[in-house]
Enzyme design. Structure first.
Site, short mmCIF file in Angstrom:
data_model
loop_
_atom_site.label_atom_id
_atom_site.label_comp_id
_atom_site.label_asym_id
_atom_site.label_seq_id
_atom_site.Cartn_x
_atom_site.Cartn_y
_atom_site.Cartn_z
N GLN A 259 0.83 -1.20 0.00
CA GLN A 259 0.00 0.00 0.00
C GLN A 259 0.86 1.25 0.00
O GLN A 259 0.58 2.22 -0.70
CB GLN A 259 -0.91 -0.01 1.24
CG GLN A 259 -1.93 1.08 1.24
CD GLN A 259 -2.80 1.03 0.01
OE1 GLN A 259 -3.29 -0.04 -0.37
NE2 GLN A 259 -2.97 2.15 -0.66
N ASP B 122 -6.54 -6.44 -5.64
CA ASP B 122 -6.16 -5.36 -6.56
C ASP B 122 -6.15 -5.84 -8.00
O ASP B 122 -6.38 -5.07 -8.93
CB ASP B 122 -4.76 -4.83 -6.22
CG ASP B 122 -4.77 -3.93 -5.00
OD1 ASP B 122 -5.85 -3.46 -4.63
OD2 ASP B 122 -3.69 -3.70 -4.42
N HIS C 137 2.13 3.08 -3.15
CA HIS C 137 1.18 3.76 -4.05
C HIS C 137 1.49 5.24 -4.20
O HIS C 137 1.48 5.78 -5.31
CB HIS C 137 -0.26 3.61 -3.53
CG HIS C 137 -1.00 2.51 -4.20
ND1 HIS C 137 -1.19 2.47 -5.56
CD2 HIS C 137 -1.60 1.40 -3.72
CE1 HIS C 137 -1.87 1.38 -5.88
NE2 HIS C 137 -2.13 0.70 -4.78
N GLU D 253 -10.18 2.01 3.56
CA GLU D 253 -10.51 1.54 2.21
C GLU D 253 -10.28 0.01 2.13
O GLU D 253 -11.16 -0.73 1.73
CB GLU D 253 -9.62 2.27 1.20
CG GLU D 253 -9.86 1.85 -0.24
CD GLU D 253 -8.78 2.38 -1.17
OE1 GLU D 253 -7.72 2.85 -0.68
OE2 GLU D 253 -8.98 2.31 -2.40
N HIS D 254 -9.07 -0.42 2.51
CA HIS D 254 -8.75 -1.85 2.54
C HIS D 254 -8.51 -2.29 3.98
O HIS D 254 -7.83 -1.58 4.73
CB HIS D 254 -7.45 -2.15 1.77
CG HIS D 254 -7.45 -1.68 0.35
ND1 HIS D 254 -6.92 -0.46 -0.01
CD2 HIS D 254 -7.90 -2.27 -0.78
CE1 HIS D 254 -7.05 -0.31 -1.33
NE2 HIS D 254 -7.64 -1.39 -1.82
N HIS E 56 -53.34 16.88 -6.57
CA HIS E 56 -52.91 15.50 -6.35
C HIS E 56 -54.12 14.63 -5.97
O HIS E 56 -54.27 13.52 -6.44
CB HIS E 56 -51.88 15.43 -5.22
CG HIS E 56 -50.49 15.80 -5.64
ND1 HIS E 56 -50.15 17.05 -6.06
CD2 HIS E 56 -49.34 15.06 -5.70
CE1 HIS E 56 -48.86 17.09 -6.36
NE2 HIS E 56 -48.34 15.88 -6.15
#
Lengths: 424, 424
Positions: free
Chosen positions: B255, B356, B258, B322-323, B415
């Site tokens: 990670q 991934d 990245h 996120e992960h 209505h």
């Protein structure tokens, strides 16, 4: 209504344009309100409530006793009406629960999704001359079916500092946890950032005026989810020679009375029907309490005659209406051709009012062509789907070459190494 | 990594804050790019491509011959790797198709939802030193399963004016219809507004730098849907005494490589493991081609020791990663307690790299705590659910009292009349 006869495809484009209103000035005001509430919390909420709702609030939260007493202020007829609508809305949304299965994508690799309720959601219910209690049902019922832990509701107080008992009652029987007297951009800001009294939530639902809509869009950029950017309401009616002109006119007016910025479109392939609908419109307009609003809306609206019902459906798909009524004989066949619409009403007895209140479908729908990419609020709107995976050693071995080669191609050596090191 | 020992609940709050970077300056630039592309179309796209990618383009669209020849430029190993990943991603996303049933909410009232594919979608694939071909698979495969009619792809050209053949090949075999050499905010603007060469779409997917992210947020306010506001990537690893320190370190680095703005968090209840992971991190870092990036990321990152795995899960839910990797013995029980995460990896062989690339799950996931309200990209991201209803006369009669009373309570007489007139 503006009458358009047999428009060419080139002429369609101008008919797709929704009435628009300048908003630059509002944006500045909303930005200021958001900033103020972020910094000053409840004090700012109370100050803006005084400014916009002309009422001084001591506490923002509605106390339990007021909530309990709400039912006694309503007549039985209204209570029964709410219960019937609640029942149908519950049934339809409860049926939207899905069973998510575990998938073995290859031997030793199991992947699945899990629907997890959004823990904290905020519902916004506009104020104004009438209590929008139906919107309480449309938002609170699916929120509770999904199992959202904290469902809060904000609605602006009236001049006496109260929220209408019908809103309190509907919120109560649907299981809303906390109710706050706050409206406009200040309510959206409070639910986004949290104040001492009003807790922050992860997703905000509900319609509102331009202040509310712009506030929702602004906080959505800051990472708070919103249901959708709701704009002025729209209805498109397709009708053929067998349609009852009175029904069509009544449907058009039921939309037109919403607001001067609403838009209604009527399309037919039958000139006689067109004339009869226009006559019926004028006749029915006379008795409407909101006829000034409806008349203004009709100025932005179109009655269109086309060559065939096929062409009418093509036009509807190009326009992408929030509500679409197919008051035609072969609605079954034509409904298969619908590509862009929020909610579709089939046949002569399926009036929009039914879906607005009590058939069971949701009335929180995408406007302004947004249905090209998004549906209305449904049960899924109150969940997020989380992915899980469980991989055995054998499972990893099988896909390791693919991962290693792809990670290498993307120059992500550490990604590759996380696999290699496990299989060494 | 910053080592945090037994933080109190009060101390958690500061650990939840993601690294942030100023963006006001970028916002102005993006706004200008959007305006330019809206007015000047392809010319503006080409001008910005020259400015930001240093290449003069004659045409923006990739021609058919170049697409056809892409496969020949790839080695067989990469082609096989792409095919294997494609197969698993296809299987998992295809399994997400749901059968929507018709519900009779009360006698004579049928309501149902229909999943209609979004007609036109745009996929954005970032450029840079490596071709992000896995993202092509993650977005194009579900788009085609859903049946989106027009799937276009934009990716910035390299200095020679080309898109990497691996991206072209992956796009080809997934059925992407048209590919354009355009990157950054200008690509997002082109897909939102349309130019002569690049068609407008209804929803835009894909990751990107701050220019791309801000452009997506801005056009989302204008009514173009986006997948999500994607920010820097995150990973949280929970591990217990039986975890292999090398595996944990490899995951953290996968990670960390990245970007310098990524964040990784490691939580355990075992001090020995903590020390061993830190040692393994230092060791593995030496060989990493992207070690400068990974080191910088680790400065923003935390290794946390807590009293129990229960507490670690509580922390993870508060952080909302996120992960999330659960490298623990009782992952089955603990996974039931997960409330906020984008994608969860269970057990010691379920590394993030698997998800991934090739296990089948989607890697386009909510960052920055956005998983509190939203899931990642899945098959549903490429559909909108449209509601239909069909009501008989008897059906309408049954709910008419409810509609009439509710419409009356909301002061919406037209209505009410749409129902009354039908039953007269």
């Amino acid at each position: 209504m503006n009458i358009i006869k047999y428009p060419t495809k080139e002429a369609w484009k101008s008919l797709m344009i929704r009435p628009s209103f300048p908003k630059a000035d509002i944006e500045k005001k909303v930005k200021l309100i958001l900033e103020e509430v972020k910094i000053n919390g409840d004090k700012a909420v109370k100050d803006f409530t005084f400014k916009y709702d002309q009422v001084v609030l001591e506490t923002i939260r509605v106390d339990e006793e007021t909530k309990r007493k709400a039912e006694k202020k309503l007549n039985n007829q209204l209570i029964e009406a709410i219960k019937l609508a609640k029942n149908n809305i519950y049934k339809f949304h409860n049926s939207q629960k899905t069973v998510l299965q575990k998938i073995e994508t290859s031997k030793g690799i199991q992947c699945w999704q899990k629907s997890i309720p959004i823990e904290k959601v905020g519902l916004y219910i506009p104020g104004g001359t009438a209590p929008l209690l139906s919107t309480v049902l449309m938002l609170a019922i699916p929120a509770k079916i999904a199992g959202c832990n904290e469902v809060i509701l904000c609605s602006p107080p009236d001049k006496n500092g109260n929220i209408h008992p019908a809103i309190l009652y509907a919120a109560n029987i649907c299981g809303v946890n906390k109710i706050y007297k706050a409206g406009g951009a200040q309510a959206i800001a409070a639910m986004a950032y949290g104040t001492n009294e009003i807790p922050s939530v992860y997703k905000i639902f509900g319609p509102g005026n331009q202040f509310v809509t712009i506030a929702k869009q602004m906080i959505s950029i800051e990472g708070i989810a919103i249901d959708m950017p709701a704009g002025p309401s729209e209805l498109l009616v397709v009708a053929d020679k067998n349609a009852n002109a009175d029904f069509v006119a009544a449907d058009l007016l039921s939309q037109a009375e919403h607001g001067t910025d609403s838009q209604v479109i009527f399309i037919t392939n039958n000139e006689t029907l067109l004339q009869n609908v226009l006559k019926a419109l004028n006749f029915q307009l006379q008795d409407l309490p909101r006829k000034i609003i409806a008349k203004e809306c009709l100025k932005n609206s179109y009655a269109i005659i086309v060559n065939s019902i096929d062409e009418a459906i093509d036009f509807s798909n190009a326009y992408a209406p929030e509500h679409l009524i197919l008051n035609i004989d072969d609605f079954e066949k034509q409904s298969e051709r619908i590509t862009h619409a929020g909610s579709v009403f089939l046949g002569k007895y399926s009036c929009e009012s039914a879906g607005d209140y009590a058939s069971g479908t949701n009335h929180t729908l995408p406007t302004n062509g947004y249905c090209r990419s998004s549906g209305g609020v449904n049960l899924d709107s109150f969940y997020k789907k989380v992915t899980f995976q469980q991989i055995t050693k054998e499972g990893l071995e099988a896909i390791a070459p693919s991962i290693e080669v792809l990670a290498n191609a993307e120059n992500l050596y550490a990604h590759k190494n996380a696999v290699t090191i496990r299989l060494k």
